[in-house]
Design a protein around this motif. Structure first.
Motif, mmCIF file in Angstrom:
data_model
loop_
_atom_site.group_PDB
_atom_site.id
_atom_site.type_symbol
_atom_site.label_atom_id
_atom_site.label_comp_id
_atom_site.label_asym_id
_atom_site.label_seq_id
_atom_site.Cartn_x
_atom_site.Cartn_y
_atom_site.Cartn_z
ATOM 1 N N ILE A 243 -0.168 6.630 5.710
ATOM 2 C CA ILE A 243 -0.656 8.006 5.719
ATOM 3 C C ILE A 243 -0.704 8.481 4.275
ATOM 4 O O ILE A 243 0.280 8.362 3.536
ATOM 5 N N LEU A 244 -1.849 9.010 3.874
ATOM 6 C CA LEU A 244 -2.021 9.387 2.473
ATOM 7 C C LEU A 244 -1.521 10.813 2.213
ATOM 8 O O LEU A 244 -1.844 11.743 2.946
ATOM 9 N N PHE A 245 -0.732 10.952 1.179
ATOM 10 C CA PHE A 245 -0.169 12.262 0.816
ATOM 11 C C PHE A 245 -0.574 12.623 -0.606
ATOM 12 O O PHE A 245 -0.168 11.980 -1.577
ATOM 13 N N ARG B 42 7.572 1.891 4.679
ATOM 14 C CA ARG B 42 7.314 3.312 4.426
ATOM 15 C C ARG B 42 5.986 3.691 5.067
ATOM 16 O O ARG B 42 4.987 2.996 4.883
ATOM 17 N N ALA B 43 5.982 4.816 5.772
ATOM 18 C CA ALA B 43 4.782 5.219 6.508
ATOM 19 C C ALA B 43 3.839 6.062 5.665
ATOM 20 O O ALA B 43 2.628 6.011 5.837
ATOM 21 N N VAL B 44 4.408 6.853 4.746
ATOM 22 C CA VAL B 44 3.592 7.784 3.967
ATOM 23 C C VAL B 44 3.518 7.294 2.518
ATOM 24 O O VAL B 44 4.538 6.929 1.929
ATOM 25 N N ALA B 45 2.282 7.290 1.970
ATOM 26 C CA ALA B 45 2.118 6.870 0.574
ATOM 27 C C ALA B 45 1.551 8.023 -0.245
ATOM 28 O O ALA B 45 0.608 8.693 0.180
ATOM 29 N N LYS B 46 2.154 8.239 -1.399
ATOM 30 C CA LYS B 46 1.631 9.263 -2.305
ATOM 31 C C LYS B 46 0.307 8.779 -2.916
ATOM 32 O O LYS B 46 0.123 7.573 -3.113
ATOM 33 N N VAL B 47 -0.557 9.712 -3.211
ATOM 34 C CA VAL B 47 -1.797 9.352 -3.914
ATOM 35 C C VAL B 47 -1.719 9.940 -5.320
ATOM 36 O O VAL B 47 -1.483 11.142 -5.479
#
Ligand SMILES: [Zn+2]
Length: 231
Positions: free
Chosen positions: A227-229, A188-193
């Motif tokens: 990538i932080l979301f 997974r490229a995008v990670a939730k914060v």
């Protein structure tokens, strides 16, 4: 919409595509002949053959008994008729009658045994035949259900792929490139914060990193690179 949010949406769509494709493969593996049906059908055929063979044995025993009964009647008639006077001939005839009676009793016993077997075999054929009907009906409705699910999934997948195409076309190519690279490396490229924690690697993020991620810019987790979301 920020590029990060767009990438996150893209990731959501791609995850859905992935899970639908897995479901589709699962369905495809369940379509086709049922092993239980094939096995039961083979077993039923075997039992039917056994029953036919028993039927043949039963008939031949019945014929043999009938033949013996006729022979016995003739011999007895001769024995008790009073026509035979010679003692030796009478003794021989008595022996013949005795022998025929023993043979008839043996055969009648055998015929009864066969009849019992026929009864058991008939019941077993009937039970298997019912079982096969139930299995075939279940299999048929399962196949119909699977086919319907498959069609539905195919439609959903086609919609999702269209959506993915539209989303990708709107995102900056460089961001897409980074996304694809991270996806290849990390799944997974995008990670939730959430509460200051990167959900990709569960590391508490430094305040500065969080502040940068709060802006519109694309910020990668210093620990896992995703990538932080921020929601
Ligand atoms: Zn991380």
């Amino acid at each position: 919409m920020s590029v990060v949010k767009e990438l996150y949406q893209l990731q959501e769509v791609e995850l859905e595509i992935e899970s639908d494709e897995q479901a589709l493969a699962q369905i495809a593996s369940q379509l086709g002949a049922s092993q239980a049906v094939v096995r039961t059908r083979t077993e039923l055929e075997l039992k039917q053959q056994q029953l036919e063979e028993l039927g043949r044995q039963q008939h031949s025993a019945e014929w043999e008994i009938e033949d013996l009964v006729n022979k016995l009647a003739t011999a007895e008639e001769k024995l008790y008729s009073g026509r035979i006077k010679d003692p030796k001939e009478l003794t021989n005839l008595q022996h013949e009658v005795d022998g025929l009676r023993v043979r008839r009793n043996q055969l009648e016993g055998k015929a009864l045994e066969i009849m019992d077997q026929v009864e058991l075999s008939t019941a077993s054929v009937a039970a298997l035949s019912n079982e096969l009907k139930t299995l075939e009906a279940e299999w048929h409705s399962q196949q119909q259900r699977l086919s319907a699910n498959m069609e539905q999934l195919k439609t959903t997948l086609s919609d999702l792929k269209h959506k993915r195409q539209l989303l990708s076309a709107n995102i900056d190519p460089q961001a897409i490139e980074l996304y694809q690279e991270l996806k290849k490396q990390r799944g997974r490229a995008v990670a939730k914060v959430e509460q200051g924690i990167c959900r990709g690697c569960r590391i508490l993020l430094p305040t500065t990193e969080l502040q940068r991620a709060r802006g519109d810019s694309l910020v990668q987790c210093s620990s896992c690179g995703r990538i932080l979301f921020l929601t």
